[in-house]
Design a protein around this motif. Structure first.
Motif, PDB file in Angstrom:
ATOM      1  N   TRP A 197      48.191   8.056 -36.004  1.00 47.64           N
ATOM      2  CA  TRP A 197      47.448   7.322 -37.030  1.00 47.64           C
ATOM      3  C   TRP A 197      47.131   5.897 -36.578  1.00 47.64           C
ATOM      4  O   TRP A 197      46.054   5.369 -36.855  1.00 47.64           O
TER       5      TRP A 197
ATOM      6  N   TYR B  36      61.265   3.053 -35.085  1.00 50.39           N
ATOM      7  CA  TYR B  36      59.845   3.018 -34.747  1.00 50.39           C
ATOM      8  C   TYR B  36      59.562   2.486 -33.346  1.00 50.39           C
ATOM      9  O   TYR B  36      58.403   2.286 -32.985  1.00 50.39           O
TER      10      TYR B  36
ATOM     11  N   PHE C  22      60.363   6.305 -43.918  1.00 47.12           N
ATOM     12  CA  PHE C  22      59.071   6.958 -43.740  1.00 47.12           C
ATOM     13  C   PHE C  22      57.985   5.895 -43.808  1.00 47.12           C
ATOM     14  O   PHE C  22      58.270   4.714 -44.062  1.00 47.12           O
ATOM     15  N   THR C  23      56.748   6.305 -43.569  1.00 50.99           N
ATOM     16  CA  THR C  23      55.646   5.349 -43.634  1.00 50.99           C
ATOM     17  C   THR C  23      54.490   5.890 -44.452  1.00 50.99           C
ATOM     18  O   THR C  23      54.163   7.076 -44.400  1.00 50.99           O
TER      19      THR C  23
ATOM     20  N   ALA D  43      50.438   5.866 -45.039  1.00 48.98           N
ATOM     21  CA  ALA D  43      49.209   5.610 -44.281  1.00 48.98           C
ATOM     22  C   ALA D  43      48.488   4.431 -44.921  1.00 48.98           C
ATOM     23  O   ALA D  43      48.193   4.446 -46.122  1.00 48.98           O
TER      24      ALA D  43
ATOM     25  N   LEU E  59      50.817   1.500 -40.425  1.00 44.51           N
ATOM     26  CA  LEU E  59      51.933   2.175 -41.077  1.00 44.51           C
ATOM     27  C   LEU E  59      52.609   1.169 -41.991  1.00 44.51           C
ATOM     28  O   LEU E  59      52.877   0.036 -41.579  1.00 44.51           O
TER      29      LEU E  59
ATOM     30  N   LEU F  94      53.078   9.868 -43.974  1.00 45.41           N
ATOM     31  CA  LEU F  94      52.766  10.488 -42.686  1.00 45.41           C
ATOM     32  C   LEU F  94      53.960  11.261 -42.142  1.00 45.41           C
ATOM     33  O   LEU F  94      55.079  10.727 -42.097  1.00 45.41           O
TER      34      LEU F  94
ATOM     35  N   LYS G 277      53.548  -1.232 -30.062  1.00 46.22           N
ATOM     36  CA  LYS G 277      53.624  -1.289 -31.522  1.00 46.22           C
ATOM     37  C   LYS G 277      54.255  -2.617 -31.935  1.00 46.22           C
ATOM     38  O   LYS G 277      55.187  -3.103 -31.298  1.00 46.22           O
TER      39      LYS G 277
ATOM     40  N   LYS H 123      56.513  12.471 -39.408  1.00 45.59           N
ATOM     41  CA  LYS H 123      57.029  11.654 -38.308  1.00 45.59           C
ATOM     42  C   LYS H 123      56.202  11.825 -37.042  1.00 45.59           C
ATOM     43  O   LYS H 123      55.929  10.849 -36.330  1.00 45.59           O
TER      44      LYS H 123
ATOM     45  N   LYS I 131      53.132  12.335 -36.695  1.00 41.74           N
ATOM     46  CA  LYS I 131      51.739  11.920 -36.836  1.00 41.74           C
ATOM     47  C   LYS I 131      51.592  10.401 -36.944  1.00 41.74           C
ATOM     48  O   LYS I 131      50.472   9.884 -36.986  1.00 41.74           O
ATOM     49  N   GLU I 132      52.715   9.694 -36.999  1.00 43.73           N
ATOM     50  CA  GLU I 132      52.640   8.244 -37.211  1.00 43.73           C
ATOM     51  C   GLU I 132      51.943   7.525 -36.061  1.00 43.73           C
ATOM     52  O   GLU I 132      51.042   6.695 -36.287  1.00 43.73           O
ATOM     53  N   ASP I 133      52.340   7.824 -34.833  1.00 45.70           N
ATOM     54  CA  ASP I 133      51.731   7.146 -33.688  1.00 45.70           C
ATOM     55  C   ASP I 133      50.254   7.485 -33.547  1.00 45.70           C
ATOM     56  O   ASP I 133      49.445   6.633 -33.138  1.00 45.70           O
TER      57      ASP I 133
END
Length: 222
Positions: free
Chosen positions: A174, A18, A125-126, A128, A96, A166, A49, A168, A170-172
């Motif tokens: 979010w 991450y 994974f994360t 939301a 996340l 989410l 982050k 991969k 789309k994580e940042d």
């Protein structure tokens, strides 16, 4: 819904995955993460982050009693953008929540069979999530909730709801520090591409939250 999950990766693996620059204070892997416990979350503070712990079970800033958190471990994405407890959080308090599998209980007749569910194409994974800070009588809590949605075709065989995982890429987006209007956040979640899952049966040992060892994830013998 999502009521239990795992995070077994080592700290370095998480930091690299991450892009986190600072160490995670008191990081501990877990085979059985349950509501009320500390969960590893990632936010963007506007500069970078950051990873740290939040208590699982949202206590809104306006609540008078922190015990409400046990009723708010999940938030329905279909209506979160309209509910007072979640609407403002969707603007700027998105997070996340890091995991590598989750548990769900499939009803079979009069029994419930626990299953461990994971992604087929990546390990970490994360979920939301949304977070908030609660201050009352000199006590500060930082808490979170996991957003859920109607189950996809794979999950419908197990349960009618599922956590939002989410993609991969789309994580940042979010957790971007810019304000995201609640309706836009709702649309963002609604349009996510589905992930591919696999699942296997585990024993009822996982039902007890204090059980936290490899027996939780051991495949159940046929």
């Amino acid at each position: 819904m999502c009521g239990r999950y795992t995070l077994l990766a080592d700290e370095l693996e998480i930091l690299e995955e991450y892009g986190i620059q600072q160490e995670i204070d008191d990081y501990q892997p877990s085979f059985n993460i349950a509501p009320g416990q500390k969960v590893l979350a990632i936010i963007n503070d506007g500069k970078a982050k950051r990873a740290g712990y939040l208590r699982w079970g949202l206590v809104p800033s306006f609540a008078t009693d922190d015990r409400i958190g046990y009723k708010m471990i999940n938030a329905r994405s279909e209506s979160a953008h309209q509910k007072p407890s979640f609407k403002n959080l969707m603007k700027r308090k998105r997070c996340l929540i890091v995991a590598d599998s989750f548990y769900e209980w499939q009803r079979i007749g009069d029994t419930k069979q626990p299953k461990r569910i994971h992604l087929t194409d990546r390990k970490l994974f994360t979920f939301a999530g949304l977070w908030d800070r609660w201050s009352h009588d000199g006590k500060d809590l930082f808490t979170c909730t996991i957003l859920t949605r109607e189950a996809n075709p794979f999950m419908k065989e197990i349960h009618h709801r599922m956590p939002i995982i989410l993609p991969k890429n789309k994580e940042d987006e979010w957790i971007a520090p810019e304000v995201m209007e609640p309706n836009k956040a709702h649309e963002f979640l609604f349009n996510l591409e589905p992930e591919k899952f696999a699942a296997y049966n585990v024993s009822n040992y996982v039902n007890t939250a204090k059980n936290n060892d490899e027996a939780c994830i051991a495949p159940l013998a046929n």
